[in-house]
Scaffold this motif. Structure first.
Motif, short mmCIF file in Angstrom:
data_model
loop_
_atom_site.label_atom_id
_atom_site.label_comp_id
_atom_site.label_asym_id
_atom_site.label_seq_id
_atom_site.Cartn_x
_atom_site.Cartn_y
_atom_site.Cartn_z
N PRO A 1 -1.05 -2.35 45.98
CA PRO A 1 -0.22 -1.72 45.15
C PRO A 1 -0.15 -0.60 45.66
CG PRO A 1 -1.84 -3.58 44.45
CD PRO A 1 -2.46 -3.44 46.31
N ARG A 2 -0.95 0.48 45.74
CA ARG A 2 -0.96 1.75 46.38
C ARG A 2 0.65 2.51 46.97
NH1 ARG A 2 -2.51 3.30 51.02
NH2 ARG A 2 -4.49 1.36 51.86
N ALA A 3 1.27 0.90 47.88
CA ALA A 3 2.04 1.06 48.34
C ALA A 3 3.50 0.60 48.21
CB ALA A 3 2.02 0.26 49.35
N VAL A 4 3.30 0.91 46.99
CA VAL A 4 4.84 -0.07 45.96
C VAL A 4 4.91 1.72 45.16
CG1 VAL A 4 5.80 -1.50 43.86
CG2 VAL A 4 4.24 -2.42 45.78
N ASN A 5 6.20 1.87 45.34
CA ASN A 5 6.69 3.27 44.00
C ASN A 5 7.44 2.50 43.48
OD1 ASN A 5 8.09 5.54 43.22
ND2 ASN A 5 7.11 6.43 44.70
N VAL A 6 6.93 1.97 41.68
CA VAL A 6 8.31 1.16 41.72
C VAL A 6 9.03 2.73 40.78
CG1 VAL A 6 8.41 0.43 39.04
CG2 VAL A 6 6.17 0.21 39.99
N VAL B 1 7.53 -6.99 42.24
CA VAL B 1 7.11 -6.85 43.27
C VAL B 1 6.11 -5.63 41.92
CG1 VAL B 1 5.97 -4.28 44.85
CG2 VAL B 1 7.81 -6.57 44.83
N ALA B 2 7.15 -5.15 41.16
CA ALA B 2 6.58 -3.93 40.19
C ALA B 2 5.27 -5.02 39.32
CB ALA B 2 6.78 -3.39 38.96
N ALA C 1 -0.24 -7.04 37.42
CA ALA C 1 -1.08 -8.03 37.27
C ALA C 1 -2.15 -7.55 38.35
CB ALA C 1 -0.92 -8.99 38.53
N ALA C 2 -1.81 -6.88 39.15
CA ALA C 2 -3.24 -6.17 40.62
C ALA C 2 -4.07 -5.14 39.70
CB ALA C 2 -2.91 -5.86 41.54
N SER C 3 -3.93 -4.36 38.78
CA SER C 3 -4.09 -3.03 37.87
C SER C 3 -5.32 -4.06 37.26
CB SER C 3 -3.33 -2.36 37.47
OG SER C 3 -2.25 -3.03 36.41
N ARG C 4 -4.95 -4.69 36.66
CA ARG C 4 -6.12 -5.69 35.48
C ARG C 4 -7.04 -6.66 36.26
NH1 ARG C 4 -0.97 -6.68 33.87
NH2 ARG C 4 -0.50 -9.04 34.67
N ASP C 5 -6.75 -6.67 37.69
CA ASP C 5 -7.80 -7.51 37.90
C ASP C 5 -8.49 -6.32 39.60
OD1 ASP C 5 -9.32 -9.93 39.90
OD2 ASP C 5 -8.33 -10.36 40.49
N PHE D 1 -3.81 -7.27 47.10
CA PHE D 1 -2.86 -7.31 47.76
C PHE D 1 -2.25 -7.25 46.47
CE2 PHE D 1 -6.09 -7.99 50.86
CZ PHE D 1 -5.97 -7.47 52.11
N VAL D 2 -0.29 -7.38 46.83
CA VAL D 2 0.13 -7.64 46.30
C VAL D 2 0.62 -8.89 46.32
CG1 VAL D 2 2.96 -7.37 46.00
CG2 VAL D 2 1.98 -5.18 46.56
N PHE D 3 0.55 -9.37 47.84
CA PHE D 3 0.49 -11.27 47.58
C PHE D 3 -0.85 -12.22 47.59
CE2 PHE D 3 4.83 -9.42 48.52
CZ PHE D 3 5.61 -9.22 47.84
N VAL D 4 -0.89 -12.90 47.01
CA VAL D 4 -2.60 -13.50 47.01
C VAL D 4 -2.38 -14.87 47.42
CG1 VAL D 4 -3.82 -10.77 46.25
CG2 VAL D 4 -2.58 -13.23 45.04
N ALA D 5 -3.28 -15.28 48.27
CA ALA D 5 -3.59 -16.64 48.21
C ALA D 5 -4.16 -17.34 47.02
CB ALA D 5 -4.61 -17.21 49.65
N PRO D 6 -4.31 -18.47 47.21
CA PRO D 6 -5.05 -18.94 46.18
C PRO D 6 -6.48 -18.79 45.36
CG PRO D 6 -4.56 -20.57 47.29
CD PRO D 6 -3.52 -19.44 47.85
N ARG D 7 -7.01 -17.71 46.91
CA ARG D 7 -8.54 -17.51 45.45
C ARG D 7 -8.63 -16.46 45.58
NH1 ARG D 7 -12.43 -20.55 50.30
NH2 ARG D 7 -12.05 -22.91 49.50
#
Length: 413
Positions: free
Chosen positions: A244-249, A292-293, A298-302, A307-313
């Motif tokens: 997530p830190r690599a994304v500049n919204v 992506v934003a 969602a990642a900031s709440r977890d 990672f931005v894109f995650v597997a089911p687990r």
């Protein structure tokens, strides 16, 4: 004939072995003898005596066969022959070359070693490096081609590992030692010929729509990753490891700050790209930037999501799992929907770079998007011929010839 006799010391506890013979083997000549602590030595010495015609072996023979202590005092012996110089094999030199690379990336060393072990050492590893000929190298290349390797793969193996090893062998040593070889057997050796399979790419908006419809029908999570990959041209190891830190919204961009690599059969996150060209900021379309934003939010709440894109687990996607459980289903469904392609995941990267090239994006920007060191790689490998030019060609040629000429076969007066 010389004989070996067992002798026992006076205390009866130890045995020694005496070799006896008459000089020249004649009865009238006196006996000669030598005594040894070990039977094996006595037998070897007896053989020397017999081969010398039942005479004491010469000082040279004694020295050569390990009996220098039997040479009479004051009698010089010829120096023992120097041991034969060890043969420098291709494997041994290659290992030395790997150890002398200046600040190599661990992944680079692993890749080079893997290629050598799999494709080079089985045929050339035990050959003396100084004896390898151009014919051998041509036959080696052709054997790889016959085994099913592509011309590009063979070019990578020879260009990144084999050629540099032979070049190093043609240079003097660091302390002025003479070069191991006088010529590089790869000089002037062309790559083996063979058909080059053109990679399938998405050539039109309709084909992109069919592909994305199939992706979102199979799995929206996987489809988001593929949408980002198609719209940015990122490699698998880059898109699957975006944090997530690599994304500049605000700017609507994603930066490559880490990558996912397979090391020793395990996928691990490397904290930096392999080359300086790998560090780059890639623009996102408005729709992809929103997607992506939302994932970053969602990642900031977890706290555990990295990672931005995650597997089911919740962890990063492993290529093998994604390919088997997602990609194959998406590819097959897209073909059923009418996509006339047999796509690969890497073909999405080719699709994006080809689109940008045909739309006139300048070469410097194209190379930066690709993360290549040279624009030649981008143009020669990743940019494909498409049919996008067909309609403009028809229009231009039609205007040149005239509509009536195209319909009646007679030129316009």
């Amino acid at each position: 004939m010389a004989s070996v006799e067992k002798r026992t010391t006076k205390d009866g506890k130890n045995s020694r072995w005496r070799v006896k013979w008459r000089e020249g083997g004649r009865r009238e000549n006196p006996w000669s003898s030598r005594t040894f602590d070990y039977l094996a030595d006595a037998k070897r010495f007896r053989t020397l005596v017999e081969s010398a015609g039942e005479r004491m072996p010469t000082p040279e023979q004694l020295a050569e066969h390990g009996f220098a202590e039997l040479i009479p005092a004051g009698v010089p012996a010829a120096p023992a022959p120097e041991p034969a110089e060890a043969v420098l094999t291709f494997r041994a030199y290659a290992e030395e070359w790997l150890g002398q690379l200046v600040k190599p990336h661990p992944e680079t060393v692993r890749k080079y070693r893997e290629r050598l072990e799999k494709h080079v050492f089985p045929r050339l590893g035990d050959r003396p490096i100084v004896e390898i000929t151009r014919r051998e190298m041509r036959e080696w290349q052709q054997a790889l081609r016959d085994a099913g390797l592509s011309a590009k793969t063979i070019a990578n193996i020879r260009g990144e590992t084999v050629v540099p090893i032979f070049k190093a062998a043609c240079r003097p040593g660091e302390d002025g030692e003479p070069a191991v070889r006088t010529a590089n057997p790869m000089d002037g050796l062309p790559l083996p010929e063979g058909p080059r399979a053109e990679r399938d790419i998405l050539e039109s908006p309709d084909e992109a729509r069919l592909f994305l419809e199939a992706a979102y029908a199979v799995d929206p999570e996987a489809a988001d990753l593929l949408l980002c990959k198609l719209s940015t041209g990122l490699r698998w190891g880059e898109v699957s490891a975006v944090p997530p830190r690599a994304v500049n919204v605000v700017r609507g961009t994603v930066s490559i700050v880490q990558v996912l690599r397979k090391v020793n059969r395990r996928w691990v996150v490397e904290p930096k790209p392999k080359t300086k060209q790998g560090y780059r900021e890639v623009p996102l379309t408005a729709a992809v930037a929103r997607m992506v934003a939302e994932r970053c939010a969602a990642a900031s709440r977890d706290p555990g999501r990295q990672f931005v894109f995650v597997a089911p687990r919740g962890n990063h996607w492993r290529y093998e799992d994604f390919y088997t459980d997602r990609w194959v289903k998406i590819r097959d469904l897209a073909r059923k929907k009418g996509l006339p392609r047999r796509m690969t995941m890497h073909g999405l990267r080719h699709s994006l770079l080809t689109l940008l090239a045909t739309e006139g994006v300048d070469l410097a920007a194209l190379r930066t998007m690709a993360g290549h060191a040279s624009v030649t790689t981008t143009m020669n490998v990743y940019v494909h011929a498409t049919r996008r030019h067909h309609e403009p060609v028809r229009r231009i040629v039609g205007d040149f010839l005239g509509v009536d000429a195209l319909t009646t076969g007679s030129p316009v007066g």
